[in-house]
Design a protein around this motif. Sequence first.
Motif, PDB file in Angstrom:
ATOM      1  N   TYR A 103       0.499  -1.503  -0.049  1.00 15.91           N
ATOM      2  CA  TYR A 103       0.225  -0.026  -0.034  1.00 15.91           C
ATOM      3  C   TYR A 103       1.187   1.272   0.061  1.00 15.91           C
ATOM      4  O   TYR A 103       0.921   2.360  -0.493  1.00 15.91           O
ATOM      5  CB  TYR A 103      -1.195   0.209   1.114  1.00 15.91           C
ATOM      6  CG  TYR A 103      -1.590   1.228   1.254  1.00 15.91           C
ATOM      7  CD1 TYR A 103      -3.011   0.867   1.372  1.00 15.91           C
ATOM      8  CD2 TYR A 103      -1.451   2.219   1.799  1.00 15.91           C
ATOM      9  CE1 TYR A 103      -4.542   1.601   1.289  1.00 15.91           C
ATOM     10  CE2 TYR A 103      -2.442   3.192   1.679  1.00 15.91           C
ATOM     11  CZ  TYR A 103      -3.819   3.464   2.115  1.00 15.91           C
ATOM     12  OH  TYR A 103      -4.526   3.840   2.088  1.00 15.91           O
ATOM     13  N   ARG A 104       1.509   1.346   1.011  1.00 18.56           N
ATOM     14  CA  ARG A 104       3.232   2.057   0.717  1.00 18.56           C
ATOM     15  C   ARG A 104       3.993   2.498  -0.536  1.00 18.56           C
ATOM     16  O   ARG A 104       4.021   3.806  -0.531  1.00 18.56           O
ATOM     17  CB  ARG A 104       3.446   2.217   2.327  1.00 18.56           C
ATOM     18  CG  ARG A 104       4.784   3.012   2.195  1.00 18.56           C
ATOM     19  CD  ARG A 104       5.440   2.804   3.317  1.00 18.56           C
ATOM     20  NE  ARG A 104       6.956   4.159   3.118  1.00 18.56           N
ATOM     21  CZ  ARG A 104       7.523   4.406   2.265  1.00 18.56           C
ATOM     22  NH1 ARG A 104       8.566   3.256   1.555  1.00 18.56           N
ATOM     23  NH2 ARG A 104       8.863   5.471   2.586  1.00 18.56           N
ATOM     24  N   ALA A 105       3.853   1.946  -0.926  1.00 19.74           N
ATOM     25  CA  ALA A 105       5.212   1.840  -1.904  1.00 19.74           C
ATOM     26  C   ALA A 105       4.680   2.086  -3.374  1.00 19.74           C
ATOM     27  O   ALA A 105       4.646   2.920  -3.639  1.00 19.74           O
ATOM     28  CB  ALA A 105       5.902   0.482  -2.760  1.00 19.74           C
ATOM     29  N   VAL A 108       3.505   6.257  -2.095  1.00 20.90           N
ATOM     30  CA  VAL A 108       4.742   7.045  -2.432  1.00 20.90           C
ATOM     31  C   VAL A 108       5.005   7.213  -3.326  1.00 20.90           C
ATOM     32  O   VAL A 108       5.928   7.988  -3.878  1.00 20.90           O
ATOM     33  CB  VAL A 108       5.501   6.854  -0.888  1.00 20.90           C
ATOM     34  CG1 VAL A 108       5.076   6.857   0.391  1.00 20.90           C
ATOM     35  CG2 VAL A 108       5.889   5.621  -0.896  1.00 20.90           C
ATOM     36  N   GLY A 109       5.143   5.651  -4.378  1.00 14.04           N
ATOM     37  CA  GLY A 109       5.175   6.086  -5.163  1.00 14.04           C
ATOM     38  C   GLY A 109       4.998   6.766  -6.031  1.00 14.04           C
ATOM     39  O   GLY A 109       5.308   7.217  -7.482  1.00 14.04           O
ATOM     40  N   GLU A 110       3.332   6.925  -6.369  1.00 13.72           N
ATOM     41  CA  GLU A 110       2.290   7.769  -7.140  1.00 13.72           C
ATOM     42  C   GLU A 110       2.185   8.714  -6.312  1.00 13.72           C
ATOM     43  O   GLU A 110       0.236   8.730  -6.505  1.00 13.72           O
ATOM     44  CB  GLU A 110       1.873   7.034  -8.169  1.00 13.72           C
ATOM     45  CG  GLU A 110       2.873   6.101  -9.425  1.00 13.72           C
ATOM     46  CD  GLU A 110       1.387   5.883 -10.341  1.00 13.72           C
ATOM     47  OE1 GLU A 110       1.363   6.385 -11.015  1.00 13.72           O
ATOM     48  OE2 GLU A 110       1.621   4.546 -10.305  1.00 13.72           O
ATOM     49  N   PRO A 111       2.083   9.329  -5.506  1.00 15.03           N
ATOM     50  CA  PRO A 111       1.911  10.429  -4.291  1.00 15.03           C
ATOM     51  C   PRO A 111       0.204  11.212  -5.166  1.00 15.03           C
ATOM     52  O   PRO A 111      -0.158  11.119  -4.327  1.00 15.03           O
ATOM     53  CB  PRO A 111       2.536  11.332  -3.634  1.00 15.03           C
ATOM     54  CG  PRO A 111       3.639  11.622  -4.543  1.00 15.03           C
ATOM     55  CD  PRO A 111       3.881  10.123  -5.609  1.00 15.03           C
ATOM     56  N   HIS A 112       0.686  12.136  -6.209  1.00 15.38           N
ATOM     57  CA  HIS A 112      -0.089  12.581  -6.942  1.00 15.38           C
ATOM     58  C   HIS A 112      -1.433  11.620  -7.256  1.00 15.38           C
ATOM     59  O   HIS A 112      -2.461  11.870  -6.438  1.00 15.38           O
ATOM     60  CB  HIS A 112      -0.074  13.015  -7.922  1.00 15.38           C
ATOM     61  CG  HIS A 112       0.786  12.493  -8.743  1.00 15.38           C
ATOM     62  ND1 HIS A 112       1.136  11.542  -9.306  1.00 15.38           N
ATOM     63  CD2 HIS A 112       0.180  12.305 -10.461  1.00 15.38           C
ATOM     64  CE1 HIS A 112       2.266  10.932 -10.395  1.00 15.38           C
ATOM     65  NE2 HIS A 112       1.107  11.504 -11.130  1.00 15.38           N
ATOM     66  N   ARG A 113      -1.877  10.640  -7.557  1.00 11.08           N
ATOM     67  CA  ARG A 113      -2.093   9.974  -7.595  1.00 11.08           C
ATOM     68  C   ARG A 113      -3.305   9.145  -5.956  1.00 11.08           C
ATOM     69  O   ARG A 113      -4.481   9.323  -6.247  1.00 11.08           O
ATOM     70  CB  ARG A 113      -2.457   8.553  -8.417  1.00 11.08           C
ATOM     71  CG  ARG A 113      -1.473   8.915 -10.099  1.00 11.08           C
ATOM     72  CD  ARG A 113      -1.292   7.803 -10.932  1.00 11.08           C
ATOM     73  NE  ARG A 113      -2.717   6.434 -10.887  1.00 11.08           N
ATOM     74  CZ  ARG A 113      -2.582   5.898 -11.880  1.00 11.08           C
ATOM     75  NH1 ARG A 113      -1.229   4.800 -11.494  1.00 11.08           N
ATOM     76  NH2 ARG A 113      -3.725   5.398 -11.851  1.00 11.08           N
TER      77      ARG A 113
END
Length: 239
Positions: A103-105, A108-113
């Motif tokens: 979930y975190r990956a 934080v990989g696509e914070p805007h989404r």
Amino acid sequence: MAEAQQGPRARYRERTRAEIKEAALRQLADGGVAALALTRIAKDMGLSGPALYRYFAGRDDLLHALIRDAYDDAATAIGAAAARSVTASQSPRERLHALAAAYRAWAVGEPHRYLLIQGAPVPGYVAPADTLDRARAVLGPFLPVFAGGSPGSGVAPVVAQMRAWLDADPSVGGWVAEYAADADTVIAAVALAGALLAWAQLHGSVGLEAAGQFDGMGHGGDTLLDAQAGMLADAFGLE
């Protein structure tokens, strides 16, 4: 395969919609929802304003599509982590840590989404009804993790409220059964309580990290989330 079965006009339409969404995501990554401007997207793509509105009725219609895609991609990431955990015969505690990390990956990989699907992206925006099922698909893999738990007294009030929710809304029981097929009402209430608390923990920690609130602080988002998952596993007696 599905695209190959469409006619040329339908394929062109789908490709153009995909390009519009990609342009919108670039704007979101650069400046958040406030930077989303359909006129600029049209200009960048060499389209007239009226032409773009043939693909999306307006800003909210475009947001609908982006939000649906974000939920679906998040659900795919969590589902894949759940499948890997089952294949590896991980314990419920290990599975919880694996799902939390996935979930975190994604977030934080696509914070805007991620930030797009956590709360109303703009004042007055109302998400389409089908996003409920998509949101439940993200949390669904957490349900079987908690189904075999032995909740302590600290979370008992949440379990009791989830039991009442099951009694009041049959669709909730259907959602649980989709992921924990053999769960009776008591077990389903425990599973729901665990998934609800996992969501609250995840959103609290991951949401702050995705928004940049941990910058300059002396901890890592992964370390914090791992500790929170461990405490939640303790609260539900997960082995």
